[in-house]
Design a protein around this motif. Sequence first.
Motif, PDB file in Angstrom:
ATOM      1  N   LYS A   1       1.987  11.076  -9.781  1.00  0.00           N
ATOM      2  CA  LYS A   1       0.607  10.582  -9.828  1.00  0.00           C
ATOM      3  C   LYS A   1       0.519   9.182 -10.427  1.00  0.00           C
ATOM      4  CE  LYS A   1      -1.638  15.136 -10.313  1.00  0.00           C
ATOM      5  NZ  LYS A   1      -2.495  15.979 -11.200  1.00  0.00           N
ATOM      6  N   LYS A   2       1.526   8.803 -11.206  1.00  0.00           N
ATOM      7  CA  LYS A   2       1.486   7.523 -11.915  1.00  0.00           C
ATOM      8  C   LYS A   2       2.383   6.469 -11.271  1.00  0.00           C
ATOM      9  CE  LYS A   2       0.514   9.812 -16.315  1.00  0.00           C
ATOM     10  NZ  LYS A   2       0.963  10.023 -17.718  1.00  0.00           N
ATOM     11  N   ARG A   3       2.743   6.667 -10.019  1.00  0.00           N
ATOM     12  CA  ARG A   3       3.562   5.664  -9.342  1.00  0.00           C
ATOM     13  C   ARG A   3       2.740   4.391  -9.092  1.00  0.00           C
ATOM     14  NH1 ARG A   3       7.438   8.357 -11.043  1.00  0.00           N
ATOM     15  NH2 ARG A   3       8.368  10.007  -9.773  1.00  0.00           N
ATOM     16  N   PRO A   4       3.404   3.237  -9.120  1.00  0.00           N
ATOM     17  CA  PRO A   4       2.698   1.973  -8.856  1.00  0.00           C
ATOM     18  C   PRO A   4       2.092   1.934  -7.456  1.00  0.00           C
ATOM     19  CG  PRO A   4       4.858   1.565  -9.831  1.00  0.00           C
ATOM     20  CD  PRO A   4       4.815   3.024  -9.463  1.00  0.00           C
ATOM     21  N   LEU A   5       1.080   1.121  -7.294  1.00  0.00           N
ATOM     22  CA  LEU A   5       0.342   1.016  -6.033  1.00  0.00           C
ATOM     23  C   LEU A   5       1.220   0.720  -4.816  1.00  0.00           C
ATOM     24  CD1 LEU A   5      -2.341   0.972  -4.491  1.00  0.00           C
ATOM     25  CD2 LEU A   5      -2.652  -1.405  -5.228  1.00  0.00           C
ATOM     26  N   PRO A   6       2.215  -0.187  -4.899  1.00  0.00           N
ATOM     27  CA  PRO A   6       3.035  -0.432  -3.702  1.00  0.00           C
ATOM     28  C   PRO A   6       3.690   0.836  -3.167  1.00  0.00           C
ATOM     29  CG  PRO A   6       3.451  -2.104  -5.366  1.00  0.00           C
ATOM     30  CD  PRO A   6       2.596  -1.060  -6.017  1.00  0.00           C
ATOM     31  N   ARG A   7       4.123   1.707  -4.057  1.00  0.00           N
ATOM     32  CA  ARG A   7       4.753   2.949  -3.622  1.00  0.00           C
ATOM     33  C   ARG A   7       3.748   3.841  -2.898  1.00  0.00           C
ATOM     34  NH1 ARG A   7       9.462   5.015  -5.909  1.00  0.00           N
ATOM     35  NH2 ARG A   7      10.633   3.563  -7.203  1.00  0.00           N
ATOM     36  N   LEU A   8       2.524   3.908  -3.418  1.00  0.00           N
ATOM     37  CA  LEU A   8       1.498   4.734  -2.791  1.00  0.00           C
ATOM     38  C   LEU A   8       1.147   4.209  -1.403  1.00  0.00           C
ATOM     39  CD1 LEU A   8      -0.600   6.987  -2.755  1.00  0.00           C
ATOM     40  CD2 LEU A   8      -2.142   5.482  -4.043  1.00  0.00           C
ATOM     41  N   ILE A   9       0.992   2.897  -1.280  1.00  0.00           N
ATOM     42  CA  ILE A   9       0.667   2.309   0.026  1.00  0.00           C
ATOM     43  C   ILE A   9       1.759   2.634   1.034  1.00  0.00           C
ATOM     44  CG2 ILE A   9       0.314   0.149   1.288  1.00  0.00           C
ATOM     45  CD1 ILE A   9      -0.928  -0.997  -1.291  1.00  0.00           C
ATOM     46  N   PHE A  10       3.014   2.454   0.627  1.00  0.00           N
ATOM     47  CA  PHE A  10       4.134   2.762   1.518  1.00  0.00           C
ATOM     48  C   PHE A  10       4.173   4.246   1.852  1.00  0.00           C
ATOM     49  CE2 PHE A  10       8.776   3.841   1.887  1.00  0.00           C
ATOM     50  CZ  PHE A  10       8.953   3.281   3.149  1.00  0.00           C
ATOM     51  N   ALA A  11       3.884   5.085   0.848  1.00  0.00           N
ATOM     52  CA  ALA A  11       3.954   6.541   1.019  1.00  0.00           C
ATOM     53  C   ALA A  11       2.944   7.062   2.037  1.00  0.00           C
ATOM     54  CB  ALA A  11       3.728   7.226  -0.324  1.00  0.00           C
ATOM     55  N   LEU A  12       1.839   6.350   2.238  1.00  0.00           N
ATOM     56  CA  LEU A  12       0.805   6.816   3.167  1.00  0.00           C
ATOM     57  C   LEU A  12       1.285   6.828   4.611  1.00  0.00           C
ATOM     58  CD1 LEU A  12      -2.342   5.032   1.667  1.00  0.00           C
ATOM     59  CD2 LEU A  12      -1.750   7.466   1.521  1.00  0.00           C
ATOM     60  N   GLY A  13       2.361   6.100   4.894  1.00  0.00           N
ATOM     61  CA  GLY A  13       2.942   6.151   6.236  1.00  0.00           C
ATOM     62  C   GLY A  13       2.163   5.374   7.282  1.00  0.00           C
ATOM     63  N   ILE A  14       1.538   4.280   6.878  1.00  0.00           N
ATOM     64  CA  ILE A  14       0.814   3.441   7.832  1.00  0.00           C
ATOM     65  C   ILE A  14       1.827   2.759   8.744  1.00  0.00           C
ATOM     66  CG2 ILE A  14      -0.836   1.544   8.102  1.00  0.00           C
ATOM     67  CD1 ILE A  14      -1.650   2.067   5.145  1.00  0.00           C
ATOM     68  N   LEU A  15       1.644   2.860  10.047  1.00  0.00           N
ATOM     69  CA  LEU A  15       2.590   2.270  10.993  1.00  0.00           C
ATOM     70  C   LEU A  15       2.786   0.784  10.712  1.00  0.00           C
ATOM     71  CD1 LEU A  15       1.547   3.936  14.381  1.00  0.00           C
ATOM     72  CD2 LEU A  15       3.634   4.345  13.075  1.00  0.00           C
ATOM     73  N   ASP A  16       4.038   0.348  10.736  1.00  0.00           N
ATOM     74  CA  ASP A  16       4.437  -1.052  10.546  1.00  0.00           C
ATOM     75  C   ASP A  16       4.323  -1.550   9.110  1.00  0.00           C
ATOM     76  OD1 ASP A  16       5.069  -1.390  13.240  1.00  0.00           O
ATOM     77  OD2 ASP A  16       3.042  -2.019  13.765  1.00  0.00           O
ATOM     78  N   VAL A  17       3.905  -0.685   8.177  1.00  0.00           N
ATOM     79  CA  VAL A  17       3.823  -1.104   6.769  1.00  0.00           C
ATOM     80  C   VAL A  17       5.061  -0.593   6.042  1.00  0.00           C
ATOM     81  CG1 VAL A  17       2.544  -0.929   4.601  1.00  0.00           C
ATOM     82  CG2 VAL A  17       1.318  -1.194   6.763  1.00  0.00           C
ATOM     83  N   GLY A  18       6.030  -1.487   5.852  1.00  0.00           N
ATOM     84  CA  GLY A  18       7.251  -1.146   5.150  1.00  0.00           C
ATOM     85  C   GLY A  18       7.136  -1.402   3.665  1.00  0.00           C
ATOM     86  N   VAL A  19       8.252  -1.304   2.975  1.00  0.00           N
ATOM     87  CA  VAL A  19       8.266  -1.453   1.518  1.00  0.00           C
ATOM     88  C   VAL A  19       7.785  -2.838   1.105  1.00  0.00           C
ATOM     89  CG1 VAL A  19       9.737  -1.475  -0.523  1.00  0.00           C
ATOM     90  CG2 VAL A  19      10.107   0.244   1.248  1.00  0.00           C
ATOM     91  N   HIS A  20       8.302  -3.881   1.766  1.00  0.00           N
ATOM     92  CA  HIS A  20       7.915  -5.244   1.375  1.00  0.00           C
ATOM     93  C   HIS A  20       6.440  -5.503   1.636  1.00  0.00           C
ATOM     94  CE1 HIS A  20       8.204  -9.482   0.529  1.00  0.00           C
ATOM     95  NE2 HIS A  20       7.690  -9.751   1.715  1.00  0.00           N
ATOM     96  N   THR A  21       5.949  -5.100   2.800  1.00  0.00           N
ATOM     97  CA  THR A  21       4.530  -5.310   3.116  1.00  0.00           C
ATOM     98  C   THR A  21       3.645  -4.569   2.116  1.00  0.00           C
ATOM     99  OG1 THR A  21       5.062  -5.526   5.465  1.00  0.00           O
ATOM    100  CG2 THR A  21       2.767  -5.075   4.906  1.00  0.00           C
ATOM    101  N   ALA A  22       4.066  -3.391   1.697  1.00  0.00           N
ATOM    102  CA  ALA A  22       3.296  -2.627   0.704  1.00  0.00           C
ATOM    103  C   ALA A  22       3.188  -3.396  -0.606  1.00  0.00           C
ATOM    104  CB  ALA A  22       3.950  -1.265   0.471  1.00  0.00           C
ATOM    105  N   PHE A  23       4.272  -4.052  -1.026  1.00  0.00           N
ATOM    106  CA  PHE A  23       4.221  -4.865  -2.243  1.00  0.00           C
ATOM    107  C   PHE A  23       3.253  -6.040  -2.079  1.00  0.00           C
ATOM    108  CE2 PHE A  23       7.107  -3.871  -5.714  1.00  0.00           C
ATOM    109  CZ  PHE A  23       7.857  -2.824  -5.186  1.00  0.00           C
ATOM    110  N   ILE A  24       3.296  -6.679  -0.920  1.00  0.00           N
ATOM    111  CA  ILE A  24       2.405  -7.808  -0.657  1.00  0.00           C
ATOM    112  C   ILE A  24       0.944  -7.362  -0.707  1.00  0.00           C
ATOM    113  CG2 ILE A  24       1.685  -9.482   1.088  1.00  0.00           C
ATOM    114  CD1 ILE A  24       4.380 -10.130  -0.176  1.00  0.00           C
ATOM    115  N   LEU A  25       0.649  -6.233  -0.076  1.00  0.00           N
ATOM    116  CA  LEU A  25      -0.731  -5.722  -0.033  1.00  0.00           C
ATOM    117  C   LEU A  25      -1.217  -5.321  -1.424  1.00  0.00           C
ATOM    118  CD1 LEU A  25      -0.476  -3.535   3.200  1.00  0.00           C
ATOM    119  CD2 LEU A  25      -1.656  -5.731   2.962  1.00  0.00           C
TER     120      LEU A  25
END
Length: 326
Positions: free
Chosen positions: A158-182
């Motif tokens: 529950k306390k993971r940083p936001l980039p991990r959560l964004i990546f975890a949602l499985g949005i198509l074309d959103v990889g690890v790096h893009t999640a950090f940028i977002l």
Amino acid sequence: VQLAGTTVSRASLHNQDEIERLDARIGDHVFIEKSGEIIPQVISVNLEKREGKPAKFVFPKKCPVCGEKSGKHGEEVAVRCLNPLCPAQLKCALKHFAGREAMDIENLGVAIIDQLVEKGLVKDLADLYSLKITDVEALERMGEKSANNLLDGIEQSKKRPLPRLIFALGILDVGVHTAFILADKFGSIEKLSKATLEDLEGIREVGPVTAGRIVEFFAEASAKKLLKKLEAAGVHTDIVEKIAGDNPFRGKTIVLTGTLESMERPAAEALLRKLGAHPTGSVSKKTDILIAGPGAGSKLAKAQELGITIWDEKQFLSELFKSGVK
């Protein structure tokens, strides 16, 4: 087969269009190479070894798991199950969600995920956070200790940083790096969910296709419901880790090659992203720094040819330390 120093047992055929272009058929002998010196892929068919008239591969018109229609999203070449409630999709989504670079939920393996979905205990990602000890203990090969360990892992996620959560949602074309940028750009899931195409396309690292995927994802009623359930369960949606001050990595395109003795490559790439760098897998004129460990091969040679700055692991660790990473 042996290929560039490793044993390869699988190689990518990419998609339906590429299979048709190659005229690759069941039972064919093929030539393969490592794309970017990393990913094995089929590049052509050895027609001299083709026997008779082997069958062409026919893509299923229905999902082999749920029986619903399969097809393509827009102009995408990938053939997918189009049923958002397909149990196979949910199982894969849970596996991705729990992955090391996503929510990093320990003890949530494939066998447990299969049982959770098949028993109806988990119907979406957020249902993980409503599991009770009695639910988990009732699963096969799960004693009290194992059940508690799994629930502890879910709670800690529950306390993971936001980039991990964004990546975890499985949005198509959103990889690890893009999640950090977002995460760095918007600071919370709420703000990201309200971003427009114009907002997203204004980010250098986000192209129009990815921007469209993100907008489409958050416009879905199922996504809105999921985010509400995650927040209600206590999942943090706005933890953004920042390292203050300038550093030699910020804004740089960096390639790692060879073996790092102090850490695994995914961990090193995660640190670089925190520092604002863009780790990538191939050397080009746009590469700023190559970090070369023992066993570095053609990437090192190409970097030398292009006059790119080259660091060994000792210098890399030294610069990390100066940047506040220990």
